[in-house]
Design a protein around this motif. Structure first.
Motif, PDB file in Angstrom:
ATOM      1  N   ALA A  46       0.844  -1.220   0.047  1.00 56.22           N
ATOM      2  CA  ALA A  46      -0.071   0.117   0.009  1.00 56.22           C
ATOM      3  C   ALA A  46       0.889   1.341   0.062  1.00 56.22           C
ATOM      4  O   ALA A  46       0.389   2.378  -0.142  1.00 56.22           O
ATOM      5  N   VAL A  47       2.406   1.129   0.227  1.00 58.28           N
ATOM      6  CA  VAL A  47       3.099   2.257   0.219  1.00 58.28           C
ATOM      7  C   VAL A  47       3.520   2.623  -1.165  1.00 58.28           C
ATOM      8  O   VAL A  47       4.048   1.814  -1.797  1.00 58.28           O
ATOM      9  N   ALA A  48       3.436   3.814  -1.496  1.00 57.85           N
ATOM     10  CA  ALA A  48       3.658   4.513  -2.701  1.00 57.85           C
ATOM     11  C   ALA A  48       5.099   4.413  -3.048  1.00 57.85           C
ATOM     12  O   ALA A  48       5.888   4.636  -2.205  1.00 57.85           O
ATOM     13  N   VAL A  49       5.573   4.311  -4.180  1.00 59.16           N
ATOM     14  CA  VAL A  49       7.232   4.610  -4.352  1.00 59.16           C
ATOM     15  C   VAL A  49       7.008   5.844  -5.346  1.00 59.16           C
ATOM     16  O   VAL A  49       5.816   6.148  -6.136  1.00 59.16           O
ATOM     17  N   HIS A  50       8.165   6.351  -5.617  1.00 60.78           N
ATOM     18  CA  HIS A  50       8.203   7.674  -6.440  1.00 60.78           C
ATOM     19  C   HIS A  50       7.880   7.212  -7.858  1.00 60.78           C
ATOM     20  O   HIS A  50       8.425   6.115  -8.413  1.00 60.78           O
ATOM     21  N   PRO A  51       7.220   8.127  -8.864  1.00 59.02           N
ATOM     22  CA  PRO A  51       6.756   7.747 -10.194  1.00 59.02           C
ATOM     23  C   PRO A  51       8.015   7.440 -11.059  1.00 59.02           C
ATOM     24  O   PRO A  51       7.877   6.792 -11.927  1.00 59.02           O
ATOM     25  N   GLY A  52       9.320   7.983 -10.643  1.00 55.57           N
ATOM     26  CA  GLY A  52      10.473   7.582 -11.534  1.00 55.57           C
ATOM     27  C   GLY A  52      10.979   6.424 -11.450  1.00 55.57           C
ATOM     28  O   GLY A  52      11.621   5.955 -12.445  1.00 55.57           O
ATOM     29  N   ILE A  53      10.455   5.590 -10.465  1.00 58.81           N
ATOM     30  CA  ILE A  53      11.043   4.275 -10.317  1.00 58.81           C
ATOM     31  C   ILE A  53      10.371   3.395 -11.412  1.00 58.81           C
ATOM     32  O   ILE A  53      10.906   2.235 -11.952  1.00 58.81           O
ATOM     33  N   GLY A  54       8.992   3.717 -12.026  1.00 51.68           N
ATOM     34  CA  GLY A  54       8.532   2.816 -12.993  1.00 51.68           C
ATOM     35  C   GLY A  54       7.088   2.113 -12.674  1.00 51.68           C
ATOM     36  O   GLY A  54       6.593   1.363 -13.514  1.00 51.68           O
ATOM     37  N   PHE A  55       6.793   1.996 -11.338  1.00 50.54           N
ATOM     38  CA  PHE A  55       5.609   1.369 -10.913  1.00 50.54           C
ATOM     39  C   PHE A  55       5.049   2.007  -9.839  1.00 50.54           C
ATOM     40  O   PHE A  55       5.934   3.273  -9.473  1.00 50.54           O
ATOM     41  N   ALA A  56       3.681   1.726  -9.383  1.00 47.10           N
ATOM     42  CA  ALA A  56       3.221   2.591  -8.539  1.00 47.10           C
ATOM     43  C   ALA A  56       3.397   2.651  -6.988  1.00 47.10           C
ATOM     44  O   ALA A  56       3.339   3.552  -6.081  1.00 47.10           O
ATOM     45  N   THR A  57       3.760   1.128  -6.504  1.00 42.06           N
ATOM     46  CA  THR A  57       3.608   0.740  -5.073  1.00 42.06           C
ATOM     47  C   THR A  57       4.925  -0.010  -5.047  1.00 42.06           C
ATOM     48  O   THR A  57       5.335  -0.671  -5.931  1.00 42.06           O
ATOM     49  N   MET A  58       5.429  -0.393  -3.648  1.00 41.26           N
ATOM     50  CA  MET A  58       6.621  -1.205  -3.420  1.00 41.26           C
ATOM     51  C   MET A  58       6.138  -2.475  -3.820  1.00 41.26           C
ATOM     52  O   MET A  58       5.076  -2.988  -3.708  1.00 41.26           O
ATOM     53  N   GLU A  59       7.029  -3.290  -4.409  1.00 37.96           N
ATOM     54  CA  GLU A  59       6.857  -4.496  -4.790  1.00 37.96           C
ATOM     55  C   GLU A  59       7.678  -5.679  -4.055  1.00 37.96           C
ATOM     56  O   GLU A  59       8.785  -5.299  -4.001  1.00 37.96           O
ATOM     57  N   SER A  60       7.171  -6.911  -3.995  1.00 38.31           N
ATOM     58  CA  SER A  60       8.003  -7.860  -3.479  1.00 38.31           C
ATOM     59  C   SER A  60       8.905  -8.290  -4.694  1.00 38.31           C
ATOM     60  O   SER A  60       8.738  -8.150  -5.710  1.00 38.31           O
ATOM     61  N   ARG A  61      10.075  -9.039  -4.242  1.00 37.58           N
ATOM     62  CA  ARG A  61      10.987  -9.345  -5.447  1.00 37.58           C
ATOM     63  C   ARG A  61      11.716 -10.841  -4.787  1.00 37.58           C
ATOM     64  O   ARG A  61      11.862 -11.253  -3.419  1.00 37.58           O
ATOM     65  N   LEU A  62      12.097 -11.743  -5.901  1.00 41.17           N
ATOM     66  CA  LEU A  62      12.842 -12.884  -5.527  1.00 41.17           C
ATOM     67  C   LEU A  62      13.720 -13.229  -6.748  1.00 41.17           C
ATOM     68  O   LEU A  62      13.102 -13.319  -7.813  1.00 41.17           O
ATOM     69  N   ASN A  63      14.895 -13.026  -6.478  1.00 45.07           N
ATOM     70  CA  ASN A  63      15.996 -13.120  -7.619  1.00 45.07           C
ATOM     71  C   ASN A  63      16.914 -14.117  -7.420  1.00 45.07           C
ATOM     72  O   ASN A  63      17.744 -14.303  -6.243  1.00 45.07           O
ATOM     73  N   ILE A  64      17.223 -14.908  -8.299  1.00 39.15           N
ATOM     74  CA  ILE A  64      18.460 -16.036  -8.158  1.00 39.15           C
ATOM     75  C   ILE A  64      19.533 -15.295  -8.768  1.00 39.15           C
ATOM     76  O   ILE A  64      19.712 -15.090 -10.057  1.00 39.15           O
ATOM     77  N   ASN A  65      20.426 -14.514  -8.083  1.00 42.23           N
ATOM     78  CA  ASN A  65      21.620 -13.783  -8.233  1.00 42.23           C
ATOM     79  C   ASN A  65      23.032 -14.558  -8.582  1.00 42.23           C
ATOM     80  O   ASN A  65      23.872 -13.589  -9.040  1.00 42.23           O
ATOM     81  N   LYS A  66      23.097 -15.779  -8.130  1.00 43.30           N
ATOM     82  CA  LYS A  66      24.408 -16.187  -8.275  1.00 43.30           C
ATOM     83  C   LYS A  66      24.381 -17.702  -8.479  1.00 43.30           C
ATOM     84  O   LYS A  66      23.676 -18.316  -7.769  1.00 43.30           O
ATOM     85  N   ILE A  67      25.103 -18.191  -9.231  1.00 42.88           N
ATOM     86  CA  ILE A  67      25.393 -19.840  -9.661  1.00 42.88           C
ATOM     87  C   ILE A  67      26.535 -20.074  -9.483  1.00 42.88           C
ATOM     88  O   ILE A  67      27.407 -19.652 -10.383  1.00 42.88           O
ATOM     89  N   GLU A  68      27.104 -21.104  -8.834  1.00 46.69           N
ATOM     90  CA  GLU A  68      28.588 -21.572  -8.827  1.00 46.69           C
ATOM     91  C   GLU A  68      28.521 -23.047  -8.867  1.00 46.69           C
ATOM     92  O   GLU A  68      28.163 -23.804  -7.699  1.00 46.69           O
ATOM     93  N   GLY A  69      29.178 -23.770 -10.065  1.00 43.78           N
ATOM     94  CA  GLY A  69      29.368 -25.223  -9.835  1.00 43.78           C
ATOM     95  C   GLY A  69      30.262 -25.695 -11.029  1.00 43.78           C
ATOM     96  O   GLY A  69      30.260 -24.828 -12.033  1.00 43.78           O
TER      97      GLY A  69
END
Length: 385
Positions: free
Chosen positions: A224-247
């Motif tokens: 429900a908390v708004a973000v600045h219009p320059g961010i590119g969307f309207a409100t804060m959003e959840s995130r899940l990212n796989i940012n590193k793989i080593e093997g």
């Protein structure tokens, strides 16, 4: 004050973390500058047990006492993320921008604070004011902040002004964090005899498929908390990212282990425990994979800051820049939870970061005008009406 030279000087000191070297050199540079503005100062050497075993952690605490006035603590950090592919520690000025690693995140805001303090040197302040210049924000600094608490008293009921924030509006909320390293185990054999082994990279791919399915659900969660219009969307959003793989060791060897690093960001309405259980349940739902969580790093969420001081700062931003607002930030840090839940204080933010400044990326920069405007905002904020 030649703030451009000062900023270039401290950008030139490589404080990348890891490894986190040269902190003391920056503190030694900044300490007399704060003293010139009428602040008592103290270098704080963090014991290794309060820095996850890391050595050479040096912080700076400064204070200008105003007896009987509300307590205000400015927060900043001098560590930066590593840089590759550009001359990040030889700063340059071009078209009203100062380039270099840490220019916007967030050495530029510390220089803006010094410039703002110069504007009120020798004048009464509205607040009993302290400054904390910290390190290791880019990896983890919760234990260090807790250690610093003894040098910042009183903290209960204080206002904490985070300079590690965006420019042009008051930051009133941040994302929580779960970061997890997942080690997948297999059995190493010759690639031609792969039927006798167990490929950890391929098994890890099964986990990643499940995590990406979860990601599609997580991405639908809006605050429900708004973000600045320059961010590119309207409100804060959840995130899940796989940012590193080593093997893997070599193309003809079946790998016996693979490491996946997952970064989960939580909106203020989400619960840390529930989010972690969701991750674990997702991983456990994949059958036939031998895995374990090697490291879990957590920052709980806190409610957005709602206080008249936010309205006051928003008004001053409007006076100086013509624009303002109160928005959530799509970033995270150890500070908000400690300040809110452990200190009983209130945290809000304003810095010099803009989306186009490319923090953590190549050719990071800060606008000189933003440094000057932030300095003016700070001096007005500190001045009694």
């Amino acid at each position: 004050m030649d703030y451009t030279k000062i900023l270039k000087d401290i950008i030139s000191i490589d404080t990348s973390v890891p490894p986190g070297l040269n902190y003391g050199e920056v503190v030694d540079y900044l300490q007399p500058l704060f003293e010139d503005e009428g602040f008592e100062s103290r270098k704080i050497y963090i014991p290794e047990e309060y820095a996850e075993g890391r050595k050479g952690r040096v912080n700076l605490i400064c204070r200008r006492r105003e007896q009987g006035k509300p307590r205000l603590i400015f927060y900043g950090h001098i560590d930066v993320v590593p840089a590759e592919g550009w001359d990040a520690f030889h700063p340059w000025v071009e078209n009203g921008k100062i380039y270099g690693r840490g220019a916007a995140d967030m050495k530029g805001a510390i220089i803006a604070l010094l410039l703002g303090l110069e504007n009120v040197r020798g004048k009464p302040l509205k607040y009993d004011t302290s400054v904390m210049v910290t390190v290791d924000e880019e990896i983890s600094q919760a234990s260090q902040i807790r250690y610093l608490t003894q040098f910042l008293q009183p903290v209960s009921g204080a206002y904490v002004f985070s300079l590690d924030s965006s420019f042009g509006y008051v930051g009133i909320a941040n994302l929580g964090v779960i970061q997890m390293d997942i080690k997948v185990k297999g059995k190493s054999v010759h690639s031609g005899m792969s039927h006798l082994g167990e490929n950890a990279v391929e098994k890890a791919n099964l986990l990643m498929t499940a995590l990406l399915d979860l990601k599609s659900k997580v991405a639908q969660r809006k605050s429900a908390v708004a973000v600045h219009p320059g961010i590119g969307f309207a409100t804060m959003e959840s995130r899940l990212n796989i940012n590193k793989i080593e093997g893997g060791l070599k193309v003809n060897i079946v790998p016996d282990q693979c490491l996946i690093s997952v970064d989960r960001r939580l909106i203020p309405e989400e619960n840390l425990e529930a989010a972690e259980k969701e991750l674990m349940d997702t991983l456990s739902s994949v059958k036939g994979v031998n895995w374990e969580a090697e490291r879990i790093y957590r920052i709980p969420t806190v409610p957005p800051c709602q206080d008249s001081i936010v309205d006051e700062l928003a008004r001053i931003i409007k006076e100086v820049t013509g624009q303002s607002g109160r928005f959530g930030e799509m970033g995270s840090g150890d500070l908000p939870y400690i300040v809110t839940s452990e200190w009983g204080a209130k945290e809000f933010g304003l810095g010099v970061i803009r989306a186009e400044c490319n923090i953590h990326g190549k050719d990071e920069f800060v606008y000189q005008k933003d440094i000057e405007d932030l300095a003016e905002i700070i001096s007005r904020f500190l001045s009694p009406v």
